[in-house]
Write a protein that holds these residues in place. Structure first.
Motif, short mmCIF file in Angstrom:
data_model
loop_
_atom_site.label_atom_id
_atom_site.label_comp_id
_atom_site.label_asym_id
_atom_site.label_seq_id
_atom_site.Cartn_x
_atom_site.Cartn_y
_atom_site.Cartn_z
N ILE A 92 0.86 -1.20 0.00
CA ILE A 92 0.00 0.00 0.00
C ILE A 92 0.89 1.24 0.00
N ASN A 93 1.89 1.25 0.86
CA ASN A 93 2.98 2.23 0.84
C ASN A 93 4.29 1.44 0.93
N VAL A 107 1.11 -1.30 7.93
CA VAL A 107 1.07 -0.38 6.78
C VAL A 107 1.55 1.00 7.22
N PRO A 108 2.74 1.40 6.78
CA PRO A 108 3.24 2.72 7.17
C PRO A 108 2.41 3.81 6.50
N ARG A 109 2.17 4.92 7.23
CA ARG A 109 1.28 5.97 6.74
C ARG A 109 1.91 7.35 6.87
N GLY A 110 1.62 8.18 5.87
CA GLY A 110 2.06 9.57 5.90
C GLY A 110 0.83 10.46 5.86
N VAL A 111 0.92 11.66 6.41
CA VAL A 111 -0.24 12.55 6.44
C VAL A 111 -0.79 12.82 5.04
N ASP A 112 0.08 12.86 4.05
CA ASP A 112 -0.37 13.17 2.68
C ASP A 112 -0.19 11.98 1.75
N ASP A 154 -2.42 9.99 0.54
CA ASP A 154 -3.51 9.81 -0.43
C ASP A 154 -4.15 8.43 -0.39
N PHE A 155 -4.06 7.75 0.75
CA PHE A 155 -4.71 6.45 0.88
C PHE A 155 -5.79 6.57 1.95
N ARG A 156 -7.02 6.16 1.61
CA ARG A 156 -8.13 6.21 2.57
C ARG A 156 -8.72 4.82 2.71
#
Ligand code: 5GP
Ligand code: ZN
Length: 142
Positions: A34-35, A103-108, A110-112
């Motif tokens: 996903i990222n 799943v690593p996530r960033g503020v921007d 673009d995955f919801r």
């Protein structure tokens, strides 16, 4: 399990990018992330459902999953991470060897997640909770 793709990864019969291994669990990069950095943490023992994983192994999966989540944030500049586990085909489980996604996530990024929020009618939540608790008590004896 001879025909299981994740058992083959643990046995080294299929290559994987391993991040961590001990006597109970194995962690490696998801082949289609996903990222970038998306990790899968799996029990070494074959379990189709997370519900049959022994408590020590399930606990280790959670501990290693969160440690890897922190490592992903520090190493790759992510802001957060999601832990995700699909138990059953209707929940989106494709590989039938239980696995915890990190799943690593960033503020921007673009995955919801497609997360919806229904509303209970009057009394519906209490009825439902009673039904579930009755089955939960039974499951303690299983
Ligand atoms: P599920 O949808 O069952 O929760 O997730 C299965 C995950 O396993 C998917 O994210 C998919 O990309 C990953 N996956 C499937 N086959 C392989 C493989 O051979 N190697 C690796 N590293 N990941 C895989
Ligand atoms: Zn397996």
């Amino acid at each position: 399990m001879s025909n299981c793709i994740f058992c083959k990864i643990i046995a080294g019969e299929i290559p994987s990018m391993k991040l961590y291994e001990d006597e109970l669990v194995y962690a490696f990069l998801d082949i289609a992330p996903i990222n970038f950095g998306h990790v899968l943490v799996i029990p070494k023992e074959h379990h189709e459902s997370a519900s049959t994983i022994p408590e020590a192994t399930a606990g280790r999966m959670m501990k290693i999953g969160t440690r890897l989540g922190i490592a992903l944030k520090r190493a790759l500049d992510y802001d957060a991470y999601n832990l995700h586990l699909a138990d059953g085909k209707a929940a989106g489980q494709v590989v039938m060897h239980a696995h915890l996604h990190v799943v690593p996530r960033g503020v921007d990024d673009d995955f919801r997640w497609n997360w919806r929020q229904k509303q209970y009618a009057d009394g519906q939540a209490a009825d439902l909770a009673e039904k579930v608790m009755n089955k939960f008590k039974v499951s303690e004896q299983e």
